[in-house]
Scaffold this active site. Structure first.
Site, PDB file in Angstrom:
ATOM      1  N   HIS A 175      47.773  32.553  39.121  1.00 56.84           N
ATOM      2  CA  HIS A 175      49.186  32.685  39.213  1.00 56.84           C
ATOM      3  C   HIS A 175      49.920  33.364  40.777  1.00 56.84           C
ATOM      4  CE1 HIS A 175      48.802  37.359  39.094  1.00 56.84           C
ATOM      5  NE2 HIS A 175      47.792  37.058  38.332  1.00 56.84           N
TER       6      HIS A 175
ATOM      7  N   ASP B 254      44.871  39.513  43.628  1.00 62.64           N
ATOM      8  CA  ASP B 254      45.699  39.311  42.216  1.00 62.64           C
ATOM      9  C   ASP B 254      46.921  38.746  42.562  1.00 62.64           C
ATOM     10  OD1 ASP B 254      46.084  39.153  39.636  1.00 62.64           O
ATOM     11  OD2 ASP B 254      46.470  41.534  39.564  1.00 62.64           O
TER      12      ASP B 254
ATOM     13  N   GLU C 259      52.881  36.079  35.429  1.00 65.69           N
ATOM     14  CA  GLU C 259      51.541  36.425  34.777  1.00 65.69           C
ATOM     15  C   GLU C 259      51.639  38.117  34.518  1.00 65.69           C
ATOM     16  OE1 GLU C 259      48.034  38.260  33.487  1.00 65.69           O
ATOM     17  OE2 GLU C 259      48.930  38.658  35.514  1.00 65.69           O
ATOM     18  N   GLU C 260      52.269  38.570  35.751  1.00 75.78           N
ATOM     19  CA  GLU C 260      52.011  40.326  35.512  1.00 75.78           C
ATOM     20  C   GLU C 260      53.111  40.825  34.580  1.00 75.78           C
ATOM     21  OE1 GLU C 260      49.520  41.613  36.554  1.00 75.78           O
ATOM     22  OE2 GLU C 260      48.733  40.345  38.268  1.00 75.78           O
TER      23      GLU C 260
ATOM     24  N   ASP D  15      41.609  34.280  37.975  1.00 76.45           N
ATOM     25  CA  ASP D  15      42.289  35.508  38.120  1.00 76.45           C
ATOM     26  C   ASP D  15      41.761  36.774  37.853  1.00 76.45           C
ATOM     27  OD1 ASP D  15      44.518  37.151  38.210  1.00 76.45           O
ATOM     28  OD2 ASP D  15      45.214  36.941  36.390  1.00 76.45           O
TER      29      ASP D  15
ATOM     30  N   HIS E  29      46.236  45.974  41.548  1.00 77.25           N
ATOM     31  CA  HIS E  29      47.590  46.480  41.479  1.00 77.25           C
ATOM     32  C   HIS E  29      47.754  47.840  42.211  1.00 77.25           C
ATOM     33  CE1 HIS E  29      48.026  44.675  37.073  1.00 77.25           C
ATOM     34  NE2 HIS E  29      47.384  43.764  37.845  1.00 77.25           N
TER      35      HIS E  29
HETATM   36 ZN   LIG Z   1      46.230  38.647  37.832  1.00 81.28          ZN
END
Ligand SMILES: [Zn+2]
Length: 488
Positions: free
Chosen positions: A305, A317, A351-352, A379, A451
């Site tokens: 993604h 990510d 995606e997030e 991912d 994140h």
């Molecule tokens: Zn991800």
């Protein structure tokens, strides 16, 4: 991985599935070193295909294409939250690059949420033993979808709970008007032992659902202990079910502080979070086909993604996932290998923040899912790959074994059975019955950075990214060029 639904899904994957490594059949000759290939394996993987797969692996292990792509996406473009200018720039970059490689590229339009971070500060203004005229700073970050406090912030007492049961026991009278703080710790021991996604799943429930549960009891705001194993006072953002109240994550260090002071008496906080939800924006999935020369209608998806959270630059990510999917195509072009079925590189959007990209793909392409042969997503970071999580029949898993054997020399030959789609963006494809694979990276350090502001290019080890590219390209080409389509 995260909804950051990817990550949440992987969480649930770990929680809800019993994972078994596929057990190889015992060798026909008990003194032999390798199991005999079954007739179906031999038919699907003739010697020339095994040779090609070995040449792809060898080329991947000396190719820095994926690294250059993720470097550009993270450093030249930057963080790519849904609706941002950088998300659009990354889409344009990936599309142009895949066109340059000779792929047939489409942009698939999708409406995405557009939420932007604001001021985020907090301090404890009353607590036991406080020195006169002082306050304790709290390091925190807003969760995706959080609403705003007043610009000048709000002050309220903090209620510490360890779980949903404790919150329920308190009830509306003791929660209304307060700041609810969920202090669910991330299990670092599990993570260190290779079960990081289970740790993530256990803790992320509070990030995802805690603010809504607190809002339902009249809370003024909700905070959670940061999910993840970061211990340099880094807060961890991510998707949270819209709760209509300000919602944030405090660092593990500050979570301990609040819990310790809360155990000694009343704690009051001044909290300022000023994110804004802007009107929905237009985003795009990048869909790029290297057309099959025998069965162009049969599709094998290789994907990651392209959107990311905004605190870091989205390297592990999931810039890495997009980059290795791009390299799968680059390697075939460089080696002049022609897929029999279509290799479809997809850079998924959103995606997030809700998965709007995969939802749009499902809406536009579900009629073609019967001719989707398989789908792969990466991912779960960019660390050394151990193989794949796979949701497919035992028969399909057995037939794939020769492709995994090609990856044995880099240690990426595990096929761990999954009863849950092994990737958020390929979940709908998987749920329709298409065999699905997620690259199974070593996740022991993934949640140190995931994140957080520390998800940056330096966290990618180039040699490990090359191994991931090898795994994606070898499996992608195996699926496009094995004699028969992988059975369901
Ligand atoms: Zn991800």
């Amino acid at each position: 991985m995260t909804k950051s639904f990817v990550c949440l899904n992987l969480l649930f994957l770990s929680l809800l599935t019993t994972a078994h490594a596929q057990q190889p059949k015992p060798p026909a000759n008990p003194f032999g070193s390798l199991p005999q290939a079954t007739p179906a394996q031999q038919e699907n993987f003739p010697p020339h295909l095994i040779e090609e797969l070995n040449s792809i692996k060898a080329a991947a292990l000396t190719d820095d294409y994926a690294y250059h792509q993720v470097a550009h996406i993270t450093e030249n473009i930057g963080p790519r939250p849904s609706g941002s200018l950088q998300a659009k720039a990354a889409v344009d970059y990936v599309a142009a690059e895949l066109r340059r490689l000779g792929l047939d590229v489409q942009l698939e339009e999708v409406k995405v949420p557009h939420w932007v971070r604001g001021v985020e500060t907090a301090e404890l203004t009353e607590y036991s033993g406080q020195a006169a005229g002082t306050a304790q700073k709290i390091v925190l970050t807003a969760l995706g979808g959080s609403t705003s406090t007043p610009v000048e912030g709000l002050s309220a007492d903090v209620v510490v709970v360890n779980n949903f049961d404790e919150l329920k026991l308190l009830g509306h009278d003791k929660v209304a008007g307060k700041i609810v703080f969920f202090n669910e710790p991330f299990d670092k021991q599990k993570a260190a032992a290779g079960m990081a996604f289970m740790s993530y799943g256990e803790a992320v429930l509070y990030r995802a659902a805690g603010p809504k549960a607190a809002a339902d009891l009249g809370a003024a705001a909700a905070l959670v202990r940061s999910v993840g194993s970061a211990d340099f006072r880094l807060p961890h953002t991510g998707f949270s079910v819209p709760a209509g109240i300000p919602a944030g994550a405090v660092t593990a260090e500050d979570a301990d502080l609040i819990a310790h002071l809360g155990a000694q008496g009343n704690v009051r906080m001044h909290l300022t979070l000023t994110p804004q939800k802007l009107p929905d924006a237009t985003g795009y999935n990048v869909i790029a086909d290297l057309k099959g020369n025998e069965h162009p209608e049969q599709v094998v998806v290789v994907s990651g993604h392209i959107d990311s959270w905004d605190l870091g630059t989205g390297a592990i990510d999931d810039g890495a996932g997009v980059a290795i999917a791009m390299e799968a195509a680059e390697l075939l072009q460089k080696l002049h290998l022609h897929p029999k079925r279509t290799l479809r590189v997809i850079a998924w959007m959103d995606e997030e923040s809700g998965g709007a990209g995969s939802a749009a793909y499902t809406k536009d392409h579900s009629a073609d899912f019967p001719s989707h042969v398989a789908a792969i997503e990466s991912d779960a970071g960019a660390a050394h790959p151990l193989g794949f999580d796979g949701k497919m029949s035992a028969h399909a898993a057995e037939i794939l074994r020769p492709a995994l054997n090609v990856l044995q020399s880099i240690g990426a030959n595990v096929l761990r059975e999954s009863t849950y789609p092994p990737g958020a963006d390929i979940a709908a494809i998987s749920d329709s019955g298409v065999p699905a694979l997620g690259i199974l990276e070593d996740g022991r350090t993934y949640f140190h950075f995931h994140h957080t502001a520390a998800d940056t290019l330096d966290k990618i080890v180039p040699s490990e990214l090359r191994e991931n590219a090898a795994a994606m390209a070898v499996m992608g080409y195996a699926l496009t060029n094995m004699k028969n389509p992988l059975p369901r």
